[in-house]
Design a protein around this motif. Structure first.
Motif, mmCIF file in Angstrom:
data_model
loop_
_atom_site.group_PDB
_atom_site.id
_atom_site.type_symbol
_atom_site.label_atom_id
_atom_site.label_comp_id
_atom_site.label_asym_id
_atom_site.label_seq_id
_atom_site.Cartn_x
_atom_site.Cartn_y
_atom_site.Cartn_z
ATOM 1 N N GLY A 63 0.742 -1.073 0.178
ATOM 2 C CA GLY A 63 0.141 0.003 -0.267
ATOM 3 C C GLY A 63 0.894 1.377 0.026
ATOM 4 N N GLY A 64 0.074 2.514 0.316
ATOM 5 C CA GLY A 64 0.993 3.562 0.146
ATOM 6 C C GLY A 64 -0.152 4.773 0.203
ATOM 7 N N GLY A 65 0.556 6.001 -0.075
ATOM 8 C CA GLY A 65 -0.403 7.210 0.053
ATOM 9 C C GLY A 65 -1.217 7.484 -0.978
ATOM 10 N N VAL A 66 -2.271 8.295 -0.501
ATOM 11 C CA VAL A 66 -3.178 8.518 -1.704
ATOM 12 C C VAL A 66 -3.001 10.081 -1.850
ATOM 13 N N GLU A 67 -2.663 10.275 -3.248
ATOM 14 C CA GLU A 67 -2.311 11.382 -3.902
ATOM 15 C C GLU A 67 -3.294 12.378 -4.047
ATOM 16 N N ALA A 75 -5.825 4.645 -5.595
ATOM 17 C CA ALA A 75 -4.546 4.654 -4.848
ATOM 18 C C ALA A 75 -4.045 3.207 -4.572
ATOM 19 N N LEU A 76 -4.940 2.531 -4.184
ATOM 20 C CA LEU A 76 -4.726 0.984 -3.960
ATOM 21 C C LEU A 76 -4.480 0.196 -4.979
ATOM 22 N N ALA A 77 -5.195 0.425 -5.971
ATOM 23 C CA ALA A 77 -5.010 -0.117 -7.440
ATOM 24 C C ALA A 77 -3.614 0.114 -7.966
ATOM 25 N N ARG A 78 -3.137 1.387 -7.910
ATOM 26 C CA ARG A 78 -1.785 1.907 -8.306
ATOM 27 C C ARG A 78 -0.666 1.239 -7.539
ATOM 28 N N GLU A 79 -0.838 1.189 -5.973
ATOM 29 C CA GLU A 79 0.180 0.787 -5.221
ATOM 30 C C GLU A 79 0.307 -0.952 -5.496
ATOM 31 N N LEU A 80 -0.911 -1.465 -5.946
ATOM 32 C CA LEU A 80 -0.573 -2.971 -5.784
ATOM 33 C C LEU A 80 0.061 -3.316 -7.281
ATOM 34 N N VAL A 81 -0.180 -2.378 -8.244
ATOM 35 C CA VAL A 81 0.520 -2.628 -9.600
ATOM 36 C C VAL A 81 2.130 -2.377 -9.354
ATOM 37 N N GLU A 82 2.591 -1.257 -8.696
ATOM 38 C CA GLU A 82 3.824 -0.909 -8.360
ATOM 39 C C GLU A 82 4.527 -1.893 -7.664
ATOM 40 N N GLU A 83 3.995 -2.282 -6.390
ATOM 41 C CA GLU A 83 4.514 -2.823 -5.325
ATOM 42 C C GLU A 83 4.495 -4.368 -5.440
ATOM 43 N N CYS A 84 3.602 -4.843 -6.412
ATOM 44 C CA CYS A 84 3.226 -6.568 -6.300
ATOM 45 C C CYS A 84 3.037 -6.889 -7.652
ATOM 46 N N ASN A 85 2.998 -6.158 -8.827
ATOM 47 C CA ASN A 85 2.634 -6.638 -10.004
ATOM 48 C C ASN A 85 0.899 -7.251 -10.093
#
Length: 165
Positions: A63-67, A75-85
């Protein structure tokens, strides 16, 4: 009422400007940060996805911050792609909100449970993520953070949700 139901409640003129000025005052006076974390559960293997960052200790939920201008779900969808593929293939479930007092006096985290997803490829280490992968619930890695263990207990052992991350 107009076709745009929201327009009927939109403040314009001096009342609208005053409302925006009050909002600006509160943002400057009482800024708050918002983050999201997701518990990705693979029901077939009864495992969850954890990450280990390069800059903080311990295994934790991704997870991470909401921009600015971003929804929590985006934000959740973006973080999952970035951190987990990992891409969401269904709606994540917002389970609880938590005050993250260890991060700051103004930080809050939205906690989601995710059961509908696909992983495009195993996550390889990069500048942010040292390690990542699925772990069976009965075999979590040493160094799993206390907050992560609390969220797991809340989801899988029906323990009451703590107001704190």
């Amino acid at each position: 009422m107009t076709n745009d139901a929201e327009a009927d409640f939109r403040q314009t003129g001096w009342p609208g400007l005053r409302a925006r000025l009050f909002h600006l005052y509160f943002v400057l006076r009482r800024p708050m940060t918002l983050g999201v974390r997701g518990l990705i559960h693979d029901a077939a293997s009864n495992s969850i996805f954890l990450i280990r960052h390069t800059y903080v200790p311990g295994w934790q939920l991704p997870g991470g911050g909401v921009e600015v201008g971003e929804t929590m779900a985006d934000a959740l969808a973006r973080e999952l792609v970035e951190e987990c593929n990992i891409a969401l293939t269904g709606l994540p479930v917002l389970t609880s909100m938590h005050f993250n007092r260890r991060s700051s006096r103004r930080d809050h985290v939205g906690f989601y449970v995710i059961e509908h997803f696909s992983q495009t490829a195993p996550k390889q280490p990069d500048h942010e993520i040292a390690e990542a992968g699925f772990f069976p619930l009965d075999g979590l890695p040493e160094g799993t953070t206390p907050a992560t263990l609390r969220r797991i207990a809340e989801v899988f052992r029906s323990e009451p949700a703590s107001p704190y991350w």
